[in-house]
Design an enzyme around this catalytic site. Sequence first.
Site, PDB file in Angstrom:
ATOM      1  N   PRO A 107     -15.231  -5.012   2.083  1.00  0.00           N
ATOM      2  CA  PRO A 107     -16.422  -5.372   2.866  1.00  0.00           C
ATOM      3  C   PRO A 107     -17.658  -4.577   2.471  1.00  0.00           C
ATOM      4  O   PRO A 107     -18.768  -5.041   2.678  1.00  0.00           O
ATOM      5  CB  PRO A 107     -16.004  -5.072   4.300  1.00  0.00           C
ATOM      6  CG  PRO A 107     -14.896  -4.074   4.188  1.00  0.00           C
ATOM      7  CD  PRO A 107     -14.178  -4.421   2.924  1.00  0.00           C
ATOM      8  N   TYR A 146       0.855  -1.194   0.000  1.00  0.00           N
ATOM      9  CA  TYR A 146       0.000   0.000   0.000  1.00  0.00           C
ATOM     10  C   TYR A 146       0.888   1.241   0.000  1.00  0.00           C
ATOM     11  O   TYR A 146       1.447   1.648   1.019  1.00  0.00           O
ATOM     12  CB  TYR A 146      -0.939   0.019   1.214  1.00  0.00           C
ATOM     13  CG  TYR A 146      -1.872  -1.176   1.299  1.00  0.00           C
ATOM     14  CD1 TYR A 146      -2.130  -1.963   0.182  1.00  0.00           C
ATOM     15  CD2 TYR A 146      -2.492  -1.516   2.493  1.00  0.00           C
ATOM     16  CE1 TYR A 146      -2.968  -3.059   0.247  1.00  0.00           C
ATOM     17  CE2 TYR A 146      -3.343  -2.611   2.573  1.00  0.00           C
ATOM     18  CZ  TYR A 146      -3.569  -3.381   1.439  1.00  0.00           C
ATOM     19  OH  TYR A 146      -4.406  -4.465   1.519  1.00  0.00           O
ATOM     20  N   GLY A 149     -15.936  -2.180  -1.979  1.00  0.00           N
ATOM     21  CA  GLY A 149     -15.127  -1.058  -2.465  1.00  0.00           C
ATOM     22  C   GLY A 149     -15.955   0.195  -2.684  1.00  0.00           C
ATOM     23  O   GLY A 149     -15.619   1.045  -3.490  1.00  0.00           O
ATOM     24  N   PRO A 207     -26.160   4.389  -5.877  1.00  0.00           N
ATOM     25  CA  PRO A 207     -27.595   4.302  -6.152  1.00  0.00           C
ATOM     26  C   PRO A 207     -27.938   3.450  -7.368  1.00  0.00           C
ATOM     27  O   PRO A 207     -29.019   2.903  -7.466  1.00  0.00           O
ATOM     28  CB  PRO A 207     -28.006   5.759  -6.382  1.00  0.00           C
ATOM     29  CG  PRO A 207     -26.790   6.588  -6.272  1.00  0.00           C
ATOM     30  CD  PRO A 207     -25.629   5.745  -5.922  1.00  0.00           C
TER      31      PRO A 207
HETATM   32  N1  LIG Z   1      -5.926  -8.953   0.766  1.00  0.00           N
HETATM   33  C1  LIG Z   1      -6.144  -8.238  -0.305  1.00  0.00           C
HETATM   34  O1  LIG Z   1      -5.825  -8.629  -1.416  1.00  0.00           O
HETATM   35  C2  LIG Z   1      -6.805  -6.900  -0.161  1.00  0.00           C
HETATM   36  C3  LIG Z   1      -7.254  -6.210  -1.302  1.00  0.00           C
HETATM   37  C4  LIG Z   1      -7.880  -4.964  -1.113  1.00  0.00           C
HETATM   38  C5  LIG Z   1      -8.022  -4.453   0.155  1.00  0.00           C
HETATM   39  N2  LIG Z   1      -7.550  -5.140   1.250  1.00  0.00           N
HETATM   40  C6  LIG Z   1      -7.719  -4.616   2.640  1.00  0.00           C
HETATM   41  O2  LIG Z   1      -9.105  -4.564   2.904  1.00  0.00           O
HETATM   42  C7  LIG Z   1      -9.448  -3.237   3.342  1.00  0.00           C
HETATM   43  C8  LIG Z   1     -10.879  -2.922   2.942  1.00  0.00           C
HETATM   44  O3  LIG Z   1     -11.014  -2.921   1.533  1.00  0.00           O
HETATM   45  P1  LIG Z   1     -11.313  -1.589   0.721  1.00  0.00           P
HETATM   46  O4  LIG Z   1     -10.789  -0.433   1.510  1.00  0.00           O
HETATM   47  O5  LIG Z   1     -10.816  -1.731  -0.649  1.00  0.00           O
HETATM   48  O6  LIG Z   1     -12.867  -1.661   0.528  1.00  0.00           O
HETATM   49  P2  LIG Z   1     -14.154  -1.165   1.293  1.00  0.00           P
HETATM   50  O7  LIG Z   1     -13.887  -0.992   2.746  1.00  0.00           O
HETATM   51  O8  LIG Z   1     -15.232  -2.106   0.843  1.00  0.00           O
HETATM   52  O9  LIG Z   1     -14.436   0.243   0.583  1.00  0.00           O
HETATM   53  C9  LIG Z   1     -13.646   1.362   0.689  1.00  0.00           C
HETATM   54  C10 LIG Z   1     -14.246   2.414  -0.230  1.00  0.00           C
HETATM   55  O10 LIG Z   1     -15.527   2.797   0.264  1.00  0.00           O
HETATM   56  C11 LIG Z   1     -15.518   4.169   0.684  1.00  0.00           C
HETATM   57  N3  LIG Z   1     -16.145   4.214   2.010  1.00  0.00           N
HETATM   58  C12 LIG Z   1     -15.728   3.628   3.153  1.00  0.00           C
HETATM   59  N4  LIG Z   1     -16.600   3.864   4.158  1.00  0.00           N
HETATM   60  C13 LIG Z   1     -17.596   4.618   3.642  1.00  0.00           C
HETATM   61  C14 LIG Z   1     -18.763   5.180   4.176  1.00  0.00           C
HETATM   62  N5  LIG Z   1     -19.112   4.989   5.451  1.00  0.00           N
HETATM   63  N6  LIG Z   1     -19.558   5.920   3.351  1.00  0.00           N
HETATM   64  C15 LIG Z   1     -19.229   6.111   2.044  1.00  0.00           C
HETATM   65  N7  LIG Z   1     -18.122   5.604   1.483  1.00  0.00           N
HETATM   66  C16 LIG Z   1     -17.290   4.851   2.260  1.00  0.00           C
HETATM   67  C17 LIG Z   1     -14.076   4.585   0.735  1.00  0.00           C
HETATM   68  O11 LIG Z   1     -13.951   5.945   0.332  1.00  0.00           O
HETATM   69  P3  LIG Z   1     -13.493   7.107   1.363  1.00  0.00           P
HETATM   70  O12 LIG Z   1     -12.015   6.991   1.491  1.00  0.00           O
HETATM   71  O13 LIG Z   1     -13.971   8.331   0.691  1.00  0.00           O
HETATM   72  O14 LIG Z   1     -14.214   6.841   2.664  1.00  0.00           O
HETATM   73  C18 LIG Z   1     -13.432   3.671  -0.302  1.00  0.00           C
HETATM   74  O15 LIG Z   1     -13.577   4.195  -1.598  1.00  0.00           O
HETATM   75  C19 LIG Z   1      -8.380  -2.363   2.671  1.00  0.00           C
HETATM   76  O16 LIG Z   1      -8.301  -1.078   3.240  1.00  0.00           O
HETATM   77  C20 LIG Z   1      -7.168  -3.210   2.859  1.00  0.00           C
HETATM   78  O17 LIG Z   1      -6.661  -3.075   4.188  1.00  0.00           O
HETATM   79  C21 LIG Z   1      -6.960  -6.344   1.095  1.00  0.00           C
END
Ligand SMILES: NC(=O)c1ccc[n+]([C@@H]2O[C@H](COP(=O)([O-])OP(=O)(O)OC[C@H]3O[C@@H](n4cnc5c(N)ncnc54)[C@H](OP(=O)(O)O)[C@@H]3O)[C@@H](O)[C@H]2O)c1
Length: 293
Positions: free
Chosen positions: A214, A68, A217, A223
């Site tokens: 979760p 990252y 993304g 919507p």
């Molecule tokens: N093992 C792997 O291969 C792998 C791959 C990807 C990710 N990960 C890990 O998993 C974690 C979670 O995945 P992720 O961050 O990609 O996906 P996520 O938690 O499903 O979604 C994050 C996205 O949603 C937005 N978001 C988050 N909370 C929100 C809310 N309450 N209201 C509106 N928008 C919201 C964020 O934008 P804003 O920044 O604007 O809030 C960001 O664009 C990562 O941070 C990383 O640590 C692991």
Amino acid sequence: MSAPTSLAHASGTFLIGGDLPVHRLGYGTMRLVGDGAWGEPADPLEACRVLRRAVELGVTLIDTADAYGPEIAERLIAEALYPYPPGLVIATKGGITRQGPAKTEFVGRAGYLIQCVEMSLRRLKLDRIDLYQLHRIDPRTPLEESLGALKRMQEQGKIRHIGLSEVTPAEIEEAGKIVKVVSVQNRYSLADRRHEETLAYCERQGIGFLPWYPIAGGKLLKPEQPSAQTLAQIAARHRATVAQLSLAWLLQRSPVMLPIPGTSKVAHLEENVAAAGLKLDKEEWAELEKAAQ
Ligand SMILES: NC(=O)c1ccc[n+]([C@@H]2O[C@H](COP(=O)([O-])OP(=O)(O)OC[C@H]3O[C@@H](n4cnc5c(N)ncnc54)[C@H](OP(=O)(O)O)[C@@H]3O)[C@@H](O)[C@H]2O)c1
């Protein structure tokens, strides 16, 4: 649905590897860095505030990876949080190299992974990494070589527990012949159920399951996605948001589920952590399942 509380402890506690307690609702750091997990944060002060606020809100599991940034998320964690409060578990990963925004190549050679562990220790200012996850199995390197390297680091006291990412039950079984696997991090959400079998396997074995993406993304919140209207209606009825609903669903889906929602904003972090206190009743659960089909 009961009223939300603001603390991660409301999500309950899970013992990683049987001896490492964490509150089940954690925080993922991939969104702290630039787009495509590349480069510095758009707002470095907000990134620091997010990390500090996560700890204030009772988050005890922070997920990161050397990929990252690369390196930037680990550096930010140390800058914002070192010296670390007791009980904070920083779970990092190695095995993915990055050539640009969203451009990756998997590397599982022993020498490389050993360097990854050493550099993560240095950046995070740790003597031992509580949970080290092999970010991907490298198809060009024997699993014995990749996990053998992590096992050696574990024997030297540089890693406490070992986890995997994006794996099938068969791969966890294979890995289990080389190391004790305590966690799995696979893509999973209300809208994305491709890894049900792996989740069921983890449940049977008491392996922690960290669903990445979760809230899909952020797609679950759009919507135009098919179940948007129903999700929004259920959320509004309970004065919750769709993001909170999807996290509450995950927490209730399995006792081994450890969601690590990512965000770059304090306001979203606060909203997400508040989902730890949401409880869905049977009817709400069924409605959500139906809406997400
Ligand atoms: N093992 C792997 O291969 C792998 C791959 C990807 C990710 N990960 C890990 O998993 C974690 C979670 O995945 P992720 O961050 O990609 O996906 P996520 O938690 O499903 O979604 C994050 C996205 O949603 C937005 N978001 C988050 N909370 C929100 C809310 N309450 N209201 C509106 N928008 C919201 C964020 O934008 P804003 O920044 O604007 O809030 C960001 O664009 C990562 O941070 C990383 O640590 C692991």
